[in-house]
Design an enzyme around this catalytic site. Structure first.
Site, PDB file in Angstrom:
ATOM      1  N   SER A  94     -46.793  99.553 129.939  1.00 39.40           N
ATOM      2  CA  SER A  94     -45.360  99.482 130.151  1.00 39.40           C
ATOM      3  C   SER A  94     -44.720 100.872 130.063  1.00 39.40           C
ATOM      4  CB  SER A  94     -44.737  98.503 129.143  1.00 39.40           C
ATOM      5  OG  SER A  94     -43.413  98.189 129.465  1.00 39.40           O
ATOM      6  N   ASP A 216     -44.780  88.897 136.487  1.00 38.66           N
ATOM      7  CA  ASP A 216     -44.296  89.655 135.337  1.00 38.66           C
ATOM      8  C   ASP A 216     -42.790  89.813 135.493  1.00 38.66           C
ATOM      9  OD1 ASP A 216     -43.605  91.530 133.409  1.00 38.66           O
ATOM     10  OD2 ASP A 216     -45.242  92.906 133.856  1.00 38.66           O
ATOM     11  N   HIS A 244     -46.070  90.103 130.687  1.00 38.70           N
ATOM     12  CA  HIS A 244     -46.002  91.561 130.613  1.00 38.70           C
ATOM     13  C   HIS A 244     -47.059  92.163 129.687  1.00 38.70           C
ATOM     14  CE1 HIS A 244     -44.011  95.323 131.372  1.00 38.70           C
ATOM     15  NE2 HIS A 244     -43.723  95.525 130.097  1.00 38.70           N
TER      16      HIS A 244
END
Length: 265
Positions: A94, A216, A244
């Site tokens: 991320s 996601d 995620h």
């Protein structure tokens, strides 16, 4: 300052190649517990906590330094120089994917390869770019976080993790989010979700693997395709999973993707 203490650095494994794992917003290095050990037999593994997360030195958090992700990128470069390692394979989940990218653009000699797991250069929809959020919706989400971080976490985390996540792992992620100081979380969230690093993508010269979940809500698969199209010579792997956090919800698939990429050298 002791850089290793600042980031609560953990190292294990052995081998000629070093894998450095960076965690995402709200979590810490424990998020890699199902993935990183799989590489220890043939690689050196380095785990660390971003300042303000996990067991990092919270007193080192500087609200000026961390207004943007470049403060974290500079931390990563300091850490790699302190460890005095040969070129590393950096795996960033991320926001740590973008942190790694910024660091690799600045000092490419420290990086052999990058792996961007569920990363996004921009979370806001813009023309024909689909980042996942309309500006007004994102401001509403961040306003909710500003008002009550705990309630925001309780509401957002179950939606972010996806339906593939075991209930006990959802609880683990919630517990990790709850340990972050709300003031730090507010600033880190804005540095993350209001950032736009699309213009930086052409500057990256380090070979890169983009790993994306098929579904996601934070970084849609469109974002993975966008990264692949704008990172020269990159590879794209869309995992058949939702959420995620594929390194938690689908660790076997995540490990397999990493192993295939590492063997392709």
């Amino acid at each position: 300052m002791d850089i290793l203490h600042r980031h609560h650095v953990s190292t294990y494994g052995s081998g000629p190649q070093t894998l450095v794992f960076g965690h995402g917003f709200g979590t810490d290095q424990q998020a890699w517990r199902y993935v990183a050990p799989a590489f220890a037999a043939r690689h050196q593994v380095v785990l660390f906590d971003l300042v303000g997360s996990g067991r990092s030195d919270k007193s080192a958090y500087d609200f000026s330094r961390y207004q943007t992700l470049r403060g974290y990128a500079n931390d990563l470069l300091e850490l790699l120089r302190t460890l005095n390692l040969p070129k590393v394979v950096y795996v960033g989940h991320s926001v740590s994917g973008m942190i790694g990218m910024l660091a690799a653009i600045q000092e490419p000699a420290l990086f052999e390869r990058l792996v961007l797991l569920a990363a996004s250069p921009c979370y806001v929809n813009d023309g024909d770019y689909f980042g996942g959020f309309e500006p007004a919706d994102l401001e509403e989400i961040l306003g909710f976080l500003d008002r009550d971080y705990r309630a925001w976490s309780d509401t957002m985390v179950p939606n972010i993790v996806g339906g593939d996540m075991r209930p006990d792992l959802v609880d683990d992620v919630l517990a990790s989010f709850s340990e972050v100081d709300p003031a730090i979380a507010r600033q880190f969230a804005r540095a993350t979700f209001l950032s736009d690093y699309r213009s930086e993508l052409p500057k990256l010269r380090v070979p890169t693997l983009v790993i994306q979940s098929a579904q996601d809500s934070i970084a849609p698969s469109n974002v993975g395709h966008y990264l692949h199209e704008h990172l020269a010579g990159s590879h794209l792997d869309i995992l058949n999973t939702t959420g995620h956090y594929p390194h938690l919800s689908a660790p076997v698939a995540t490990i397999s993707s990493l192993e295939r990429y590492l063997k392709s050298a």
